[in-house]
Structures are given as structure tokens and as C-alpha cells.
Design a protein around this motif. Structure first.
Motif, PDB file in Angstrom:
ATOM      1  N   THR A 170      18.318  19.455  43.747  1.00 43.63           N
ATOM      2  CA  THR A 170      18.209  19.483  42.291  1.00 43.63           C
ATOM      3  C   THR A 170      17.132  20.462  41.844  1.00 43.63           C
ATOM      4  O   THR A 170      17.333  21.230  40.894  1.00 43.63           O
ATOM      5  CB  THR A 170      17.913  18.066  41.749  1.00 43.63           C
TER       6      THR A 170
ATOM      7  N   ARG B 258      17.742  23.732  39.548  1.00 37.06           N
ATOM      8  CA  ARG B 258      16.975  23.868  38.312  1.00 37.06           C
ATOM      9  C   ARG B 258      16.231  25.209  38.294  1.00 37.06           C
ATOM     10  O   ARG B 258      16.217  25.913  37.283  1.00 37.06           O
ATOM     11  CB  ARG B 258      15.990  22.708  38.170  1.00 37.06           C
ATOM     12  N   ASP B 259      15.637  25.565  39.422  1.00 37.72           N
ATOM     13  CA  ASP B 259      14.923  26.833  39.526  1.00 37.72           C
ATOM     14  C   ASP B 259      15.861  28.024  39.310  1.00 37.72           C
ATOM     15  O   ASP B 259      15.528  28.976  38.609  1.00 37.72           O
ATOM     16  CB  ASP B 259      14.236  26.935  40.880  1.00 37.72           C
TER      17      ASP B 259
ATOM     18  N   ALA C  75      18.642  28.013  37.564  1.00 39.79           N
ATOM     19  CA  ALA C  75      19.040  28.021  36.151  1.00 39.79           C
ATOM     20  C   ALA C  75      17.926  28.572  35.259  1.00 39.79           C
ATOM     21  O   ALA C  75      18.194  29.313  34.307  1.00 39.79           O
ATOM     22  CB  ALA C  75      19.419  26.621  35.718  1.00 39.79           C
ATOM     23  N   GLU C  76      16.699  28.220  35.559  1.00 37.34           N
ATOM     24  CA  GLU C  76      15.571  28.649  34.735  1.00 37.34           C
ATOM     25  C   GLU C  76      15.195  30.106  34.955  1.00 37.34           C
ATOM     26  O   GLU C  76      14.633  30.738  34.065  1.00 37.34           O
ATOM     27  CB  GLU C  76      14.359  27.759  35.003  1.00 37.34           C
ATOM     28  N   ASN C  77      15.517  30.645  36.107  1.00 37.32           N
ATOM     29  CA  ASN C  77      15.096  32.009  36.441  1.00 37.32           C
ATOM     30  C   ASN C  77      16.244  33.001  36.492  1.00 37.32           C
ATOM     31  O   ASN C  77      16.122  34.063  37.097  1.00 37.32           O
ATOM     32  CB  ASN C  77      14.334  32.005  37.778  1.00 37.32           C
ATOM     33  N   SER C  78      17.364  32.677  35.863  1.00 38.60           N
ATOM     34  CA  SER C  78      18.458  33.634  35.854  1.00 38.60           C
ATOM     35  C   SER C  78      18.791  34.090  34.459  1.00 38.60           C
ATOM     36  O   SER C  78      18.227  33.730  33.507  1.00 38.60           O
ATOM     37  CB  SER C  78      19.688  33.046  36.523  1.00 38.60           C
TER      38      SER C  78
END
Length: 82
Positions: free
Chosen positions: A72, A76-77, A79-82
Motif C-alpha cells: 500500500t 501510494r508513493d 500515485a503521489e510522485n507521478s
């Protein structure tokens, strides 16, 4: 001037398995960014090398999807960094 075509970003979980590895090889090409996840570090490294040889940009992550907290956090990482 020709604009650079957009890069396709493809996430494949289970990339060190037969189906995931086959998908990675099928999608590997110039202009494609592969995000490959698998449990087997050595197989993942070989697959990444083969995909890069076909022109793809490759990022790998070794983890087991049954490790829910880590899996997870990884998603999440991404999603946040793309």
C-alpha cells in the motif's frame, strides 16, 4: 519541429511470474516507462535488463503483494510522485 510523443507508463505487478514477465516484454519499447514489481530480485533484474534492451525505461521494486502495509505504501508513493 516534431513534438515528443507522450510516454506510456505501465505498472505490472507480479512481473517475475510467467504472465507478468510476458506482459513486460510485450510492452517494452521506446517511449514506454515500465514500473515492474516482483518477489524475485534476480528475475526482476534480468527482466528489467531485457526490457531496457528493447528501449523501455524501467523502474523495479522487489516486494510481496501479501505484505499489505508495504504494498500500500509503495502504491501510494507511486500515485503521489507521478
Amino acid at each position: 519541429m516534431n513534438p515528443t510523443p507522450p510516454t506510456k507508463v505501465i505498472l505490472i505487478t507480479g512481473a517475475t511470474g510467467a504472465i507478468g514477465g510476458a506482459l513486460a516484454m510485450e510492452y517494452a519499447a521506446a517511449g514506454v516507462s515500465l514500473l515492474l514489481q516482483g518477489r524475485d530480485t534476480e528475475k526482476l533484474a534480468v527482466l528489467a535488463h531485457e526490457c531496457r534492451a528493447r528501449g523501455a525505461t524501467v523502474a523495479t521494486t522487489t516486494l510481496d503483494v501479501t505484505d499489505r502495509p508495504r504494498y500500500t505504501a509503495w502504491l501510494r508513493d507511486l500515485a503521489e510522485n507521478s
